[in-house]
Design a protein around this motif. Structure first.
Motif, PDB file in Angstrom:
ATOM      1  N   ASP A  34     -25.669  42.888 -71.323  1.00  0.00           N
ATOM      2  CA  ASP A  34     -26.340  43.103 -72.619  1.00  0.00           C
ATOM      3  C   ASP A  34     -26.852  41.768 -73.170  1.00  0.00           C
ATOM      4  OD1 ASP A  34     -23.737  42.240 -72.958  1.00  0.00           O
ATOM      5  OD2 ASP A  34     -23.309  43.508 -74.680  1.00  0.00           O
ATOM      6  N   SER A  35     -25.945  40.770 -73.243  1.00  0.00           N
ATOM      7  CA  SER A  35     -26.338  39.458 -73.743  1.00  0.00           C
ATOM      8  C   SER A  35     -25.375  38.428 -73.158  1.00  0.00           C
ATOM      9  CB  SER A  35     -26.241  39.462 -75.280  1.00  0.00           C
ATOM     10  OG  SER A  35     -25.973  38.179 -75.768  1.00  0.00           O
ATOM     11  N   THR A  36     -25.909  37.375 -72.596  1.00  0.00           N
ATOM     12  CA  THR A  36     -25.035  36.335 -72.027  1.00  0.00           C
ATOM     13  C   THR A  36     -24.234  35.657 -73.145  1.00  0.00           C
ATOM     14  OG1 THR A  36     -26.899  34.790 -72.098  1.00  0.00           O
ATOM     15  CG2 THR A  36     -26.453  35.856 -69.988  1.00  0.00           C
ATOM     16  N   ASN A  37     -24.811  35.564 -74.351  1.00  0.00           N
ATOM     17  CA  ASN A  37     -24.058  34.994 -75.475  1.00  0.00           C
ATOM     18  C   ASN A  37     -22.857  35.876 -75.813  1.00  0.00           C
ATOM     19  OD1 ASN A  37     -25.782  32.824 -75.860  1.00  0.00           O
ATOM     20  ND2 ASN A  37     -25.944  33.138 -78.063  1.00  0.00           N
ATOM     21  N   ARG A  38     -23.100  37.169 -75.946  1.00  0.00           N
ATOM     22  CA  ARG A  38     -22.011  38.106 -76.281  1.00  0.00           C
ATOM     23  C   ARG A  38     -20.927  38.034 -75.201  1.00  0.00           C
ATOM     24  NH1 ARG A  38     -19.108  41.375 -73.944  1.00  0.00           N
ATOM     25  NH2 ARG A  38     -20.841  42.227 -72.775  1.00  0.00           N
ATOM     26  N   GLU A  55     -31.226  39.621 -66.191  1.00  0.00           N
ATOM     27  CA  GLU A  55     -31.760  40.544 -67.206  1.00  0.00           C
ATOM     28  C   GLU A  55     -30.750  40.672 -68.333  1.00  0.00           C
ATOM     29  OE1 GLU A  55     -33.154  45.124 -66.853  1.00  0.00           O
ATOM     30  OE2 GLU A  55     -31.087  44.754 -66.254  1.00  0.00           O
ATOM     31  N   GLN A  56     -31.254  40.807 -69.568  1.00  0.00           N
ATOM     32  CA  GLN A  56     -30.380  41.145 -70.697  1.00  0.00           C
ATOM     33  C   GLN A  56     -30.918  42.445 -71.306  1.00  0.00           C
ATOM     34  OE1 GLN A  56     -28.741  37.235 -72.800  1.00  0.00           O
ATOM     35  NE2 GLN A  56     -30.930  37.402 -73.030  1.00  0.00           N
ATOM     36  N   THR A  57     -30.010  43.385 -71.500  1.00  0.00           N
ATOM     37  CA  THR A  57     -30.468  44.667 -72.057  1.00  0.00           C
ATOM     38  C   THR A  57     -30.447  44.647 -73.585  1.00  0.00           C
ATOM     39  OG1 THR A  57     -28.219  45.471 -71.833  1.00  0.00           O
ATOM     40  CG2 THR A  57     -29.763  46.033 -70.051  1.00  0.00           C
ATOM     41  N   GLY A  59     -30.677  41.309 -75.436  1.00  0.00           N
ATOM     42  CA  GLY A  59     -30.746  39.859 -75.679  1.00  0.00           C
ATOM     43  C   GLY A  59     -30.851  39.595 -77.178  1.00  0.00           C
ATOM     44  N   ARG A  60     -30.086  38.633 -77.649  1.00  0.00           N
ATOM     45  CA  ARG A  60     -30.063  38.352 -79.092  1.00  0.00           C
ATOM     46  C   ARG A  60     -30.956  37.168 -79.425  1.00  0.00           C
ATOM     47  NH1 ARG A  60     -23.624  37.778 -80.204  1.00  0.00           N
ATOM     48  NH2 ARG A  60     -22.945  39.819 -79.518  1.00  0.00           N
ATOM     49  N   GLY A  61     -31.758  37.326 -80.482  1.00  0.00           N
ATOM     50  CA  GLY A  61     -32.555  36.222 -80.990  1.00  0.00           C
ATOM     51  C   GLY A  61     -32.025  35.793 -82.348  1.00  0.00           C
ATOM     52  N   ARG A  62     -32.684  34.805 -82.947  1.00  0.00           N
ATOM     53  CA  ARG A  62     -32.275  34.360 -84.289  1.00  0.00           C
ATOM     54  C   ARG A  62     -32.630  35.413 -85.314  1.00  0.00           C
ATOM     55  NH1 ARG A  62     -35.297  29.858 -85.827  1.00  0.00           N
ATOM     56  NH2 ARG A  62     -33.999  29.802 -87.691  1.00  0.00           N
ATOM     57  N   LEU A  63     -31.992  35.333 -86.465  1.00  0.00           N
ATOM     58  CA  LEU A  63     -32.259  36.188 -87.617  1.00  0.00           C
ATOM     59  C   LEU A  63     -32.160  37.672 -87.252  1.00  0.00           C
ATOM     60  CD1 LEU A  63     -35.390  34.148 -88.850  1.00  0.00           C
ATOM     61  CD2 LEU A  63     -33.049  33.935 -89.697  1.00  0.00           C
ATOM     62  N   LYS A 126     -47.082  28.244 -79.634  1.00  0.00           N
ATOM     63  CA  LYS A 126     -46.527  29.575 -79.344  1.00  0.00           C
ATOM     64  C   LYS A 126     -45.132  29.387 -78.769  1.00  0.00           C
ATOM     65  CE  LYS A 126     -51.094  31.066 -78.046  1.00  0.00           C
ATOM     66  NZ  LYS A 126     -51.924  31.001 -76.867  1.00  0.00           N
ATOM     67  N   LYS A 127     -44.284  30.370 -79.023  1.00  0.00           N
ATOM     68  CA  LYS A 127     -42.878  30.208 -78.619  1.00  0.00           C
ATOM     69  C   LYS A 127     -42.728  30.270 -77.095  1.00  0.00           C
ATOM     70  CE  LYS A 127     -38.453  31.369 -80.343  1.00  0.00           C
ATOM     71  NZ  LYS A 127     -37.765  31.339 -81.611  1.00  0.00           N
ATOM     72  N   ILE A 128     -42.107  29.237 -76.536  1.00  0.00           N
ATOM     73  CA  ILE A 128     -41.871  29.217 -75.089  1.00  0.00           C
ATOM     74  C   ILE A 128     -40.376  29.305 -74.790  1.00  0.00           C
ATOM     75  CG2 ILE A 128     -41.830  26.670 -74.848  1.00  0.00           C
ATOM     76  CD1 ILE A 128     -43.510  27.153 -72.214  1.00  0.00           C
ATOM     77  N   ALA A 129     -39.546  28.915 -75.782  1.00  0.00           N
ATOM     78  CA  ALA A 129     -38.091  28.959 -75.575  1.00  0.00           C
ATOM     79  C   ALA A 129     -37.400  29.198 -76.910  1.00  0.00           C
ATOM     80  CB  ALA A 129     -37.606  27.647 -74.966  1.00  0.00           C
ATOM     81  N   GLY A 130     -36.237  29.821 -76.844  1.00  0.00           N
ATOM     82  CA  GLY A 130     -35.454  30.079 -78.045  1.00  0.00           C
ATOM     83  C   GLY A 130     -34.012  29.652 -77.846  1.00  0.00           C
ATOM     84  N   ILE A 131     -33.386  29.255 -78.945  1.00  0.00           N
ATOM     85  CA  ILE A 131     -32.005  28.764 -78.899  1.00  0.00           C
ATOM     86  C   ILE A 131     -31.182  29.509 -79.932  1.00  0.00           C
ATOM     87  CG2 ILE A 131     -30.551  26.724 -79.377  1.00  0.00           C
ATOM     88  CD1 ILE A 131     -33.288  25.198 -78.568  1.00  0.00           C
TER      89      ILE A 131
HETATM   90  C1  BTN Z   1     -34.505  32.777 -80.848  1.00  0.00           C
HETATM   91  O1  BTN Z   1     -34.697  33.838 -81.477  1.00  0.00           O
HETATM   92  O2  BTN Z   1     -35.323  31.860 -80.920  1.00  0.00           O
HETATM   93  C2  BTN Z   1     -33.270  32.598 -80.034  1.00  0.00           C
HETATM   94  C3  BTN Z   1     -33.343  33.295 -78.699  1.00  0.00           C
HETATM   95  C4  BTN Z   1     -32.132  33.027 -77.820  1.00  0.00           C
HETATM   96  C5  BTN Z   1     -32.183  33.837 -76.536  1.00  0.00           C
HETATM   97  C6  BTN Z   1     -31.080  33.470 -75.592  1.00  0.00           C
HETATM   98  S1  BTN Z   1     -31.294  34.200 -74.014  1.00  0.00           S
HETATM   99  C7  BTN Z   1     -29.683  33.733 -73.547  1.00  0.00           C
HETATM  100  C8  BTN Z   1     -28.790  33.920 -74.751  1.00  0.00           C
HETATM  101  N1  BTN Z   1     -28.270  35.271 -74.808  1.00  0.00           N
HETATM  102  C9  BTN Z   1     -28.734  35.948 -75.852  1.00  0.00           C
HETATM  103  O3  BTN Z   1     -28.444  37.124 -76.141  1.00  0.00           O
HETATM  104  N2  BTN Z   1     -29.561  35.167 -76.580  1.00  0.00           N
HETATM  105  C10 BTN Z   1     -29.668  33.841 -76.014  1.00  0.00           C
END
Ligand code: BTN
Length: 268
Positions: A34-38, A55-57, A59-63, A126-131
């Motif tokens: 689901d998410s490598t962070n989780r 693959e993440q089913t 994946g979590r982003g910010r906000l 444009k967004k290329i990477a997220g943290i």
């Molecule tokens: C953002 O919204 O800018 C942050 C995105 C972060 C995505 C990465 S992908 C690996 C890790 N696992 C997640 O669920 N989110 C982060």
């Protein structure tokens, strides 16, 4: 259709063990999660853990947003770092990671990389990477990084993403290799994290400022219910955003930034 080159556990383990012979770590590559962070947040361990997934089913982003994570095309990577640091220093950790990710992309051959406070990594604006740095009480801090590598090769993905984005494939003149990029990223991270642990954000400030896309731009900050407009004036040595407003410089540790870029602006 081009076949997918999967992430290679042996290649990555070997590269990291060669670069960091004395550093104990666990490295996993999952096919789907689901998410490598989780996943790492819930793993009970005191060791340094690195997890990548094809693959993440979910994946979590910010906000609270989702992070588009289709199979085999990007990098989805999380690191659980057993920090011996005060949790209050966490906001500045994500800025440090932004510096490392932007440097990784530049060294890989991606030009026109910039940073938008706090940690958006943009290419051609444009967004290329997220943290996403997350923590759970009594467990490690998890640093999550997503890098768009071949996202443009997936049809119809655009509908799922609510902001302008770009990928490595579209901006380099060679065929990207996810294993090489992951190896470069992890090597830089495992070098930067002990430095951050020892010296905080200060050693990263100069690099961050060189890539600051907001510098001298008119921006609006949303802090809870409050909205404040001013001119961005870089960041201080602890990573706080400096905003010139009503003739004074104010420092902000967290806020949502809104910025409208004018046509013809150049990149650092
Ligand atoms: C953002 O919204 O800018 C942050 C995105 C972060 C995505 C990465 S992908 C690996 C890790 N696992 C997640 O669920 N989110 C982060």
């Amino acid at each position: 259709m081009k076949s997918v080159e999967l992430l290679d556990l042996d290649y990555l383990s070997h590269a990291l063990r060669e670069a960091f012979p004395h550093l104990p770590f666990d490295l996993e590559i999952l096919s789907t999660i689901d998410s490598t962070n989780r996943y790492l947040l819930e793993k009970k361990t005191k060791n340094l853990q690195i997890c990548l997934a094809e693959e993440q089913t979910a994946g979590r982003g910010r906000l609270g947003k989702t992070w588009a994570s289709p199979f085999g095309v990007n990098l989805y990577c999380s690191i659980a770092w057993p920090f011996k640091k005060n949790i209050l220093e966490l906001p500045h950790l994500s800025l440090c990671i932004g510096t490392v990710v932007s440097q990784t992309l530049e060294d890989y051959g991606v030009s026109q990389i910039g940073l938008k406070w706090p940690n958006d990594v943009l290419c051609q604006n444009k967004k290329i990477a997220g943290i996403l740095v997350e923590t759970k009480s009594d467990s490690n801090i998890v640093i999550g990084i997503g890098i768009n590598v071949f996202l443009s090769t997936i049809l119809d993905i655009g509908d799922q993403i609510d902001q302008p984005w770009i990928d490595v494939k579209s901006v380099v003149t060679f065929e990207p290799n996810r294993n090489q990029l992951a190896s470069l990223l992890l090597t830089k991270l495992l070098t930067a994290l002990p430095l951050f642990e020892q010296s905080g954000f200060t050693p990263f400030q100069k690099t961050w400022l060189k890539k600051d896309l907001l510098l001298n731009q008119s921006i609006t900050l949303k802090i809870g219910e409050n909205v404040l407009t001013g001119i961005a004036k870089g960041i201080d040595e602890t990573g706080r955003l400096l905003l010139e407003t009503e003739g004074k410089i104010k420092h902000f540790s967290s806020a949502e930034v809104h910025h409208f870029r004018s046509a013809g602006d150049t990149y650092p």
